[in-house]
Design a protein around this motif. Sequence first.
Motif, PDB file in Angstrom:
ATOM      1  N   GLN A 416       0.831  -1.215   0.000  1.00 14.55           N
ATOM      2  CA  GLN A 416       0.000   0.000   0.000  1.00 14.55           C
ATOM      3  C   GLN A 416       0.866   1.266   0.000  1.00 14.55           C
ATOM      4  N   LEU A 417       1.961   1.213   0.758  1.00 18.54           N
ATOM      5  CA  LEU A 417       2.825   2.398   0.776  1.00 18.54           C
ATOM      6  C   LEU A 417       3.489   2.604  -0.592  1.00 18.54           C
ATOM      7  N   SER A 418       3.810   1.486  -1.289  1.00 18.75           N
ATOM      8  CA  SER A 418       4.380   1.639  -2.644  1.00 18.75           C
ATOM      9  C   SER A 418       3.389   2.364  -3.525  1.00 18.75           C
ATOM     10  N   MET A 419       2.109   1.946  -3.408  1.00 15.30           N
ATOM     11  CA  MET A 419       1.088   2.576  -4.252  1.00 15.30           C
ATOM     12  C   MET A 419       1.016   4.074  -3.956  1.00 15.30           C
ATOM     13  N   LEU A 420       1.092   4.405  -2.666  1.00 18.12           N
ATOM     14  CA  LEU A 420       1.017   5.823  -2.289  1.00 18.12           C
ATOM     15  C   LEU A 420       2.212   6.609  -2.844  1.00 18.12           C
ATOM     16  N   SER A 461       3.609   6.298  13.879  1.00 18.32           N
ATOM     17  CA  SER A 461       4.705   5.382  13.516  1.00 18.32           C
ATOM     18  C   SER A 461       4.718   5.143  11.996  1.00 18.32           C
ATOM     19  N   THR A 462       3.526   5.009  11.388  1.00 22.98           N
ATOM     20  CA  THR A 462       3.479   4.801   9.930  1.00 22.98           C
ATOM     21  C   THR A 462       3.972   6.052   9.209  1.00 22.98           C
ATOM     22  N   TYR A 466       6.870   6.074   6.489  1.00 18.51           N
ATOM     23  CA  TYR A 466       6.617   6.622   5.142  1.00 18.51           C
ATOM     24  C   TYR A 466       7.673   7.670   4.784  1.00 18.51           C
ATOM     25  N   GLN A 467       7.955   8.542   5.762  1.00 19.84           N
ATOM     26  CA  GLN A 467       8.939   9.599   5.490  1.00 19.84           C
ATOM     27  C   GLN A 467      10.315   8.994   5.198  1.00 19.84           C
ATOM     28  N   LYS A 468      10.665   7.928   5.980  1.00 14.92           N
ATOM     29  CA  LYS A 468      11.966   7.279   5.751  1.00 14.92           C
ATOM     30  C   LYS A 468      12.004   6.609   4.379  1.00 14.92           C
TER      31      LYS A 468
END
Length: 477
Positions: A416-420, A461-462, A466-468
């Motif tokens: 999901q983070l990749s998609m974002l 925490s997410t 995400y920022q990293k």
Amino acid sequence: MNSQTLESWSSVLEKIQSQIPGESFSTWFDNTSLEEITEDKVVIGVPNRFVKTFIESKFSEAVISSIRKVFNKDLQVQYKIVQNLRNKVEQALKDGVNLKGDTPPSLIEPKKTNYGQSSVKTDIIPHYHRPKNYYGLPLVNSYKLDNFVVGPSNRVAFSGIQSVLESPGQYNPVFLYSGSGLGKTHMLHGLCHELLTRNPNAKVIFISCEEFINDFISHIRGSKMDDFREKYRKVDVLLIDDIHFLGQGNKDQTQDEFFHTFDALYNTSCQIIVSSDAHPKDIVSLKDKIQMRFISGLVAAIEPPNFATRSKILKQKCKEKDYHFSKEVIELIASNITTNVRELEGALVKIHAMSRFENREVSLELAQQTLNIQKHSSVYTKNSPEAIIRSVAEFFNLSYESMMLPKRGKNAIPRQLSMLVMRKLYSFSYQDICDSFGCKSHASVVHGEKCALKAVEKEPSTKIVYQKLVDHLQAKP
Ligand code: ADP
Ligand code: MG
């Protein structure tokens, strides 16, 4: 409609005509009709939205006062788009005749300049298709608005161009600027095509700044400045490409004349659109008063396109040229040529020519050889969807293959983070992301992006993860 009403309508038209210049009248009112008249309203038929908006924004006062004079009362005025008026305009364009039925006067063929693609003979509109009130560069047939690929880098500029069509005068002038090869000339040609399709009678001038300067000089030499003013100050739309030339060399007098032309047009609500290689403030030696005029309108930069837009442009150009290149070859080009669309197009042509010359299929290997790209060079498909998914997998210590698995597990959040990031950082379309994850429909990508966004917003925490992840992707060589 009885004959008395028709007569009243022609009186209205006569009164409108007495208030606006003759040519403007025939340009905008020749194809109007009286559709309906009741106790309290008049419905005027127009061929399309463009004519409607134009009449409303420029001639509304003249229309209302003429109706008041003829009918002796204030009636509400409404406009209605009428299909058979539209057909009439379209048929006239097809036949190459003007709308009054006389034969089209041939246009003065502009001098060929060494600028742009105007000399590409086969690609310009045939003479008999040119509308009668257009003067300027031969329009390149393949530079249309509907084959111009819009992305985050050119969206504001494109909206500026669309505003000229949808609500003329809303932004005046529209000033587009960018480095070379990013689509300014394409957009101006596209706008002209569209303006003239919507209203073949519109008075449009589209020239390069060089030509404006040459024209000015030759009119001065021939002591014909009145003709010059007559020509440039009585138009509906004026487009000048590469206006930065105005600042080059000793152009004091030309700048002054341009300034007066600009003011005369601006004061009569004529729409002005210019393109430049720099922001008005950065055009060397451009007079302050002209800079101020430019800044008072919409100033829109066009940036180099991102990977997703570059890929779309390449696909679009392949379609137009009937080239059948694989997705990998497109991505290879899009990853390596990053700053100029003209060069992207050049790469396609080069690869195609090489395949013909060597009688080989267009493969990734042939493309690499032609463009002289080392297989393991750092830019090699660095920003392709696959490379991004691999980097995200590396960040989360997962394998690329596990990122591809649709079932829920420890890969769910990384997916999901990749998609974002693919949406936010690289502006990939939902379809592109869907294809790279092998999803069944792009609804899963929309859902994935939404979940990730919610988690980033709600869970500290997410947000840190995400920022990293963003830092990790941006730090890649
Ligand atoms: P500029 O005037 O900014 O130097 P051009 O308008 O001459 O650039 O564009 C160079 C080439 O790139 C043209 O062939 C044009 O069709 C193409 N091009 C640039 N941007 C786009 C785009 N967004 N979509 C499609 N083609 C584009
Ligand atoms: Mg150009």
